[in-house]
Design a protein around this motif. Structure first.
Motif, mmCIF file in Angstrom:
data_model
loop_
_atom_site.group_PDB
_atom_site.id
_atom_site.type_symbol
_atom_site.label_atom_id
_atom_site.label_comp_id
_atom_site.label_asym_id
_atom_site.label_seq_id
_atom_site.Cartn_x
_atom_site.Cartn_y
_atom_site.Cartn_z
ATOM 1 N N LEU A 537 46.260 46.335 40.196
ATOM 2 C CA LEU A 537 46.112 47.573 39.417
ATOM 3 C C LEU A 537 45.037 48.479 40.012
ATOM 4 N N VAL A 538 43.887 47.878 40.322
ATOM 5 C CA VAL A 538 42.749 48.664 40.807
ATOM 6 C C VAL A 538 42.997 49.186 42.220
ATOM 7 N N SER A 539 43.541 48.330 43.078
ATOM 8 C CA SER A 539 43.663 48.711 44.491
ATOM 9 C C SER A 539 44.911 49.548 44.790
ATOM 10 N N LYS A 540 45.991 49.362 44.008
ATOM 11 C CA LYS A 540 47.254 50.037 44.368
ATOM 12 C C LYS A 540 47.857 50.858 43.225
ATOM 13 N N ARG A 541 48.190 50.175 42.098
ATOM 14 C CA ARG A 541 49.044 50.828 41.100
ATOM 15 C C ARG A 541 48.386 52.048 40.453
ATOM 16 N N ILE A 542 47.147 51.908 40.005
ATOM 17 C CA ILE A 542 46.488 53.050 39.333
ATOM 18 C C ILE A 542 46.219 54.193 40.321
ATOM 19 N N PRO A 543 45.661 53.916 41.532
ATOM 20 C CA PRO A 543 45.457 55.028 42.478
ATOM 21 C C PRO A 543 46.758 55.752 42.822
ATOM 22 N N ARG A 544 47.850 54.965 42.986
ATOM 23 C CA ARG A 544 49.124 55.567 43.389
ATOM 24 C C ARG A 544 49.694 56.448 42.259
ATOM 25 N N ARG A 545 49.615 55.954 41.027
ATOM 26 C CA ARG A 545 50.266 56.663 39.918
ATOM 27 C C ARG A 545 49.408 57.788 39.331
ATOM 28 N N PHE A 546 48.082 57.570 39.303
ATOM 29 C CA PHE A 546 47.215 58.551 38.628
ATOM 30 C C PHE A 546 46.309 59.318 39.597
ATOM 31 N N GLY A 547 46.391 58.980 40.900
ATOM 32 C CA GLY A 547 45.590 59.703 41.897
ATOM 33 C C GLY A 547 44.098 59.479 41.765
ATOM 34 N N LEU A 548 43.695 58.296 41.266
ATOM 35 C CA LEU A 548 42.269 57.999 41.077
ATOM 36 C C LEU A 548 41.729 57.174 42.236
ATOM 37 N N ASP A 549 40.462 57.404 42.573
ATOM 38 C CA ASP A 549 39.807 56.637 43.637
ATOM 39 C C ASP A 549 39.477 55.240 43.112
ATOM 40 N N GLN A 575 35.825 43.250 45.888
ATOM 41 C CA GLN A 575 35.052 43.673 47.060
ATOM 42 C C GLN A 575 35.817 43.362 48.351
ATOM 43 N N ALA A 576 36.439 42.186 48.389
ATOM 44 C CA ALA A 576 37.175 41.769 49.592
ATOM 45 C C ALA A 576 38.345 42.711 49.883
ATOM 46 N N VAL A 577 38.953 43.252 48.820
ATOM 47 C CA VAL A 577 40.117 44.124 48.999
ATOM 48 C C VAL A 577 39.702 45.589 49.195
ATOM 49 N N LEU A 578 38.726 46.046 48.389
ATOM 50 C CA LEU A 578 38.391 47.480 48.373
ATOM 51 C C LEU A 578 37.386 47.879 49.446
ATOM 52 N N ASN A 579 36.495 46.968 49.838
ATOM 53 C CA ASN A 579 35.457 47.329 50.820
ATOM 54 C C ASN A 579 35.065 46.108 51.644
ATOM 55 N N PRO A 580 36.004 45.584 52.446
ATOM 56 C CA PRO A 580 35.658 44.394 53.237
ATOM 57 C C PRO A 580 34.493 44.703 54.172
ATOM 58 N N ALA A 581 33.514 43.813 54.203
ATOM 59 C CA ALA A 581 32.287 44.055 54.971
ATOM 60 C C ALA A 581 32.546 43.942 56.466
ATOM 61 N N GLY A 582 31.955 44.855 57.236
ATOM 62 C CA GLY A 582 31.989 44.785 58.701
ATOM 63 C C GLY A 582 30.749 44.073 59.210
ATOM 64 N N ASP A 583 30.279 44.474 60.400
ATOM 65 C CA ASP A 583 29.090 43.831 60.977
ATOM 66 C C ASP A 583 27.825 44.221 60.228
ATOM 67 N N ARG A 584 27.806 45.465 59.717
ATOM 68 C CA ARG A 584 26.584 45.957 59.068
ATOM 69 C C ARG A 584 26.574 45.490 57.616
ATOM 70 N N LYS A 585 26.158 44.282 57.400
ATOM 71 C CA LYS A 585 26.140 43.718 56.042
ATOM 72 C C LYS A 585 24.919 42.824 55.911
ATOM 73 N N VAL A 586 24.524 42.561 54.682
ATOM 74 C CA VAL A 586 23.434 41.619 54.439
ATOM 75 C C VAL A 586 23.869 40.691 53.306
ATOM 76 N N GLU A 587 23.572 39.414 53.456
ATOM 77 C CA GLU A 587 23.887 38.432 52.414
ATOM 78 C C GLU A 587 22.583 37.964 51.798
ATOM 79 N N ARG A 588 22.435 38.225 50.516
ATOM 80 C CA ARG A 588 21.226 37.830 49.807
ATOM 81 C C ARG A 588 21.577 37.437 48.377
ATOM 82 N N PHE A 589 20.891 36.417 47.869
ATOM 83 C CA PHE A 589 20.987 36.016 46.466
ATOM 84 C C PHE A 589 22.436 35.799 46.024
ATOM 85 N N GLY A 590 23.264 35.271 46.944
ATOM 86 C CA GLY A 590 24.636 34.914 46.597
ATOM 87 C C GLY A 590 25.631 36.059 46.683
#
Length: 728
Positions: A537-549, A575-590
Motif C-alpha cells: 500500500l505504502v510503496s505502490k498502491r497509494i502513490p499510484r492511485r492518489f499521487g502521494l509521495d 526502509q528496505a523498500v522505500l530508501n535502501p541504504a547505499g555506502d553512505r550509511k551509519v549503523e547505531r543503536f540497532g
C-alpha cells in the motif's frame, strides 16, 4: 597514520598533553594536542575532562575521525589523566596555572629546587616550599591547597571510571558534587538518579552493585520506591494506589513487600512522596507531581478570579459582523460557544473532527483582534503549532518556545515573575499537555489575561503524566463547550464519519466503497499478510492511485512498537523498500540511517530545539566527521553518531507518537496480536490523524475489539478533585 572509518574499532592512545587548545569548564569538553606514543607528530584528542593541563599524561580510549575543518582527531570515550613524571612535564603542568599560586616562573624554580620529587614535597613536607625564592607562607598555603584539589579531582575520575561511568557523565557528576563526589557515591549512589539529568535509577543501581550495595539495602529500596512511581509516570499516572505501588516495586526491585513498606514510610516522612486519597483509594504520589496538580488548580482559580481583559462586547452585533467577514454562517451551538468565550475568563472547547472547533476559534480571535486585544497562540508540538498558524493565519508557537526555555538553567524564562504579555492565551491540542508542562504554562499566564483551552477529550491523553484536559472538563469548575454535531460538508468525509462512529462505540462501515473515498479497510488474515499489504500500500498502491509521495505524505501508525506488525518491525521492512541504504550509511543503536530516511526524535533535546515526536528527513551522513544532519521542517540539525539513540526511523510510528500531527495519508494495521493496546481512544486518535486518506489493514475482529474497549487504563490523578474544591 591513515584516517579510519567512523565506525572503526576503539583504540587506546597514551601520551603527554603538550597544549590544551580548548576546555569548557561547564561540561568538561576539551580539545588537546598530545605527544602520543607511536606517533611522530602531535595528535589532536577530543573528549571530556573535569580539569586538564599541559604536562599531564593521558590515557584515552576512542576512535579516529577525520574532521573536515580540523583534520585527523582521536575522539575519546574515556579520558584518564595522570600526574606528569618527567622534569619537563612537571614544569609544564605546574606552570599551566592549574594550581593556585604557581605560574611559569615558580614552576621553573620548584623543579630546579626539588626535581621530580616536587609533588612528594608539596604533599608530605609542604613547609619545605619556603626554601624556594619568593615563596612565603601565604603562597605555600595556596600551593598546598591547590595540589590537594587536583589530587581529589583525579581520584574522583579514576573512581568513576572504575565503576563504569564514562568521562562525559563523570564530569557531570563532578560538576554536581565537586570534591564530595566519591563520598556521595560511596554513601548513596542513588542520589545520582535524583540529582543528575541523564542518569536514571538503573545506571545508579549498576554503580551501586559494583560498590557492593546489597539488593535489600534500605537506600536501594527507598530509591526504588520512587523509581517505581517514575515508571508509573510512563503510564501517565501522577500517583498510584498504595497496594499497586508496593506490588510494582516488589516486581522491579525483587525484594520483599515488608521492606518496601518500611522504605515507603521513610520516603513519606521525608517528603519525597506524598500520601493522599483519590476518591476512595489511598494513593501515593511523587511530591513534585502532587504539587504540580495542586498548583494548576490554584493558578486556574487565580486566572478565573480576575475581571475580563477586554471591554464588554455586544455579541449580537459581533456575530453578524464575523459571519460577514468570514462568509461562514455559525450554527446555534457555535454562536453560543463564541458568546461564552467572549464573556468568560477561562473557557474549554472540545469536540472531534468536523464539528467546527477551528471556525469557533477563528471567530473569537478575529472579533478580539478587531478590539486590539493582545493574543498569544500555542500548542504542545511544532506540527500542532504549525497547523494552528495555518488555520488561524496568526503566529502560533510551541509551549516551550512561548515560555522561552533556557537550556542552561533548564527552566523557563517566562513564569509568575516574568509573565506572558497577552490578554488572551489560546492553547490548542490541549489533550496532549501533561501536568508538568501545564503547571509551567499556567504560572506564566497573567492574572489579567483570559484563557481559551481547545482540544479533543476523546483522543489519547498526554504521553507524560496526568490527564489535564479530561480533569479540567470533569471537574465542572470551568465553562465547557462540547461540540458533537458534524457539519454537512465534513459528513461527506468517510474519515470523519468513521471516527465519530468509533467514538460512539459503533462498528464503522468496513465494506469496500462504491466509488472513490477517503477511508478503506484492507483485510489481512495474519501478521505476515498484514506486513506485505502495508508495504505494498505504502510503496505502490497509494502513490499510484492518489499521487502521494510514499515517504513524505504517507505515515504508517501502529497500536504498539513490538511484534511483527509493530512500528519497529514495519520500519525495517519499509526502509528496505522505500530508501535502501547505499555506502553512505551509519549503523547505531540497532538502526541504520542513510540520506533520505524519514526519522523521528524520541526525546526532548532543548539544546538542539528538537522535541519528542518531531519528524524530519536525513540530509547527509558524514562518515569522516562522524555526524548526521536532519532537516526538521526546514531547519537543519546535526547529530554526532553517539547521539543517534534519540533518533529512530519514522516510516512507521506508534499512534501515541502521532498526537498533535496530521498526515495526508495514514495506514493503520489493526490485528488481534495488538490485543493489549486495542482501545477505542487509540483507534479514534489514529483515524483522526489522516487528512485525505485513511486505510485500516487487518482483521475486522480486531477493529471490533478496539471499538468496544473503553476501559483504557485509568490514570491516577487528583487535578479534577483539586479543581472541584475551588469556588464555582
Amino acid at each position: 597514520m591513515t584516517p579510519q572509518a567512523a565506525d572503526s574499532p576503539t583504540e587506546v592512545l597514551a601520551g603527554l598533553v603538550e597544549r590544551v587548545t580548548f576546555h569548557n569548564a561547564e561540561n568538561g569538553f576539551c580539545v588537546l594536542r598530545v605527544k602520543a606514543r607511536g606517533h611522530r607528530d602531535l595528535v589532536t584528542v577530543v573528549g571530556h575532562a573535569a580539569m586538564i593541563s599541559a604536562g599531564e599524561w593521558v590515557t584515552a580510549t576512542g576512535i579516529w575521525l577525520n574532521d573536515r575543518a580540523h583534520g585527523l582527531q582521536f575522539k575519546t570515550q574515556f579520558l584518564k589523566t595522570h600526574a606528569p613524571s618527567t622534569r619537563e612535564g612537571i614544569e609544564k603542568y605546574l606552570g599551566s596555572g592549574m594550581i593556585r599560586g604557581i605560574g611559569p616562573i615558580y614552576a621553573r624554580r620548584l623543579v630546579g629546587s626539588f626535581g621530580t620529587d616536587v609533588f612528594d614535597i608539596i604533599e608530605a613536607t609542604p613547609e619545605r616550599l619556603r626554601e624556594v625564592e619568593g615563596i612565603g607562607p601565604v603562597r605555600a598555603a595556596k600551593i598546598t591547597a591547590g595540589w590537594a584539589d587536583q589530587k581529589v579531582i583525579r581520584e574522583i575520575m579514576v573512581f568513576l571510571h572504575q565503576h563504569g561511568v564514562g568521562t562525559a557523565r563523570a564530569v557531570r557528576i563532578f560538576k554536581t558534587y565537586g570534591t564530595d563526589a566519591v563520598q556521595v557515591m560511596s554513601e548513596n549512589p542513588y542520589r545520582l538518579a535524583m540529582d543528575i539529568r541523564g542518569i536514571g535509577f538503573r545506571t545508579a543501581d549498576m554503580i551501586a552493585a559494583k560498590l557492593g550495595i546489597e539488593k535489600t539495602a534500605m537506600i536501594r529500596v527507598r530509591a526504588g520506591v520512587s523509581f517505581a512511581l517514575s515508571e508509573a509516570m510512563g503510564g501517565g499516572h501522577c500517583g498510584l494506589p498504595r497496594t499497586e505501588l508496593v506490588a510494582l516495586a516488589e516486581m522491579l526491585l525483587e525484594v520483599p513487600a515488608r521492606l518496601i513498606g518500611s522504605a515507603l514510610e521513610k520516603e513519606l516522612s521525608e517528603g519525597t512522596l506524598t500520601a493522599d486519597r483519590v476518591g476512595d483509594a489511598d494513593c501515593v504520589f511523587l511530591s513534585g507531581l502532587y504539587q504540580a496538580e495542586r498548583a494548576i488548580a490554584e493558578q486556574l482559580g487565580r486566572i478565573r478570579s480576575g475581571s475580563l481583559p477586554w471591554p464588554e462586547i455586544d455579541v449580537d452585533k459581533a456575530l453578524p459582523w464575523i459571519e460577514q467577514k468570514t462568509g461562514l454562517s455559525l450554527a446555534a451551538n457555535q454562536a453560543e460557544a463564541v458568546r461564552l468565550a467572549l464573556r468568560s475568563k477561562v473557557t474549554v472547547i472540545t469536540g472531534g473532527p468536523g464539528v467546527g472547533k477551528t471556525t469557533i476559534v477563528n471567530s473569537i480571535l478575529r472579533i478580539l483582534a478587531a478590539k486590539a486585544v493582545k493574543l498569544l497562540l500555542c500548542a504542545p508540538t511544532g506540527r500542532a503549532a504549525k497547523r494552528m498558524s495555518e488555520a488561524t493565519g496568526m503566529e502560533a508557537r510551541t509551549i516551550h518556545r512561548l515560555l522561552e526555555f533556557d537550556p542552561k538553567a533548564f527552566g523557563f524564562k517566562r513564569n509568575d515573575e516574568n509573565p506572558l504579555d497577552c490578554d488572551l492565551l489560546v492553547v490548542d491540542e490541549s489533550s496532549m499537555v501533561d501536568v508538568l508542562l501545564m503547571q509551567s504554562l499556567m504560572k506564566a499566564v497573567p492574572t489579567a489575561a483570559a484563557l481559551l483551552v481547545v482540544g479533543d477529550i476523546d483522543q489519547l491523553p498526554s504521553v507524560g503524566p496526568g490527564q489535564v484536559l479530561a480533569d479540567i472538563i470533569g471537574s465542572g469548575a470551568v465553562p465547557v463547550v462540547r461540540l458533537t454535531e458534524v457539519f454537512r460538508q465534513a459528513a461527506l468525509s468517510k474519515i470523519i464519519t468513521t471516527a465519530h462512529a468509533i467514538n460512539a462505540g459503533r462498528m464503522p462501515d468496513l465494506a469496500p466503497p462504491d466509488n472513490e473515498a477517503d477511508f478503506y479497510f484492507v483485510p489481512a488474515a495474519d501478521p505476515d499478510q498484514a506486513v506485505a499489504r502495508v508495504v505494498e500500500l505504502v510503496s505502490k498502491r497509494i502513490p499510484r492511485r492518489f499521487g502521494l509521495d510514499p515517504i513524505r505524505d504517507i505515515q504508517v501508525l501502529c497500536p504498539m512498537n513490538r511484534g511483527g506488525v509493530g512500528a519497529r518491525s514495519l520500519n525495517i521492512e519499509l526502509q528496505a523498500v522505500l530508501n535502501p541504504a547505499g555506502d553512505r550509511k551509519v549503523e547505531r543503536f540497532g538502526w541504520t540511517f542513510a540520506p533520505g530516511d524519514k526519522v523521528m526524535q524520541i526525546e526532548n533535546d532543548y539544546d538542539k530545539e528538537v522535541y519528542n515526536g518531531d519528524i524530519g528527513r536525513v540530509e547527509n551522513v558524514d562518515l569522516d566527521e562522524g555526524d548526521l544532519t536532519v532537516n526538521f521542517d526546514g531547519r537543519t540539525v546535526a547529530f554526532a553518531f553517539g547521539e543517534l539513540d534519540t533518533l529512530v526511523p519514522a516510516y512507521a510510528a506508534t499512534i501515541h507518537k502521532s498526537q498533535g500531527s496530521e498526515y495526508p495519508a495514514v495506514v493503520i494495521p489493526v490485528m488481534t496480536q495488538h490485543y493489549a493496546m486495542l482501545q477505542r481512544n487509540l483507534i479514534y486518535t489514529g483515524v483522526t490523524r489522516g487528512r485525505k486518506l485513511v486505510v485500516l489493514v487487518g482483521q475486522k475482529k480486531a477493529v471490533a475489539i478496539a471499538v468496544r474497549n473503553i476501559s483504557g487504563r485509568r490514570r491516577w490523578t487528583k487535578l479534577d478533585e483539586w479543581l472541584a474544591r475551588k469556588p464555582q
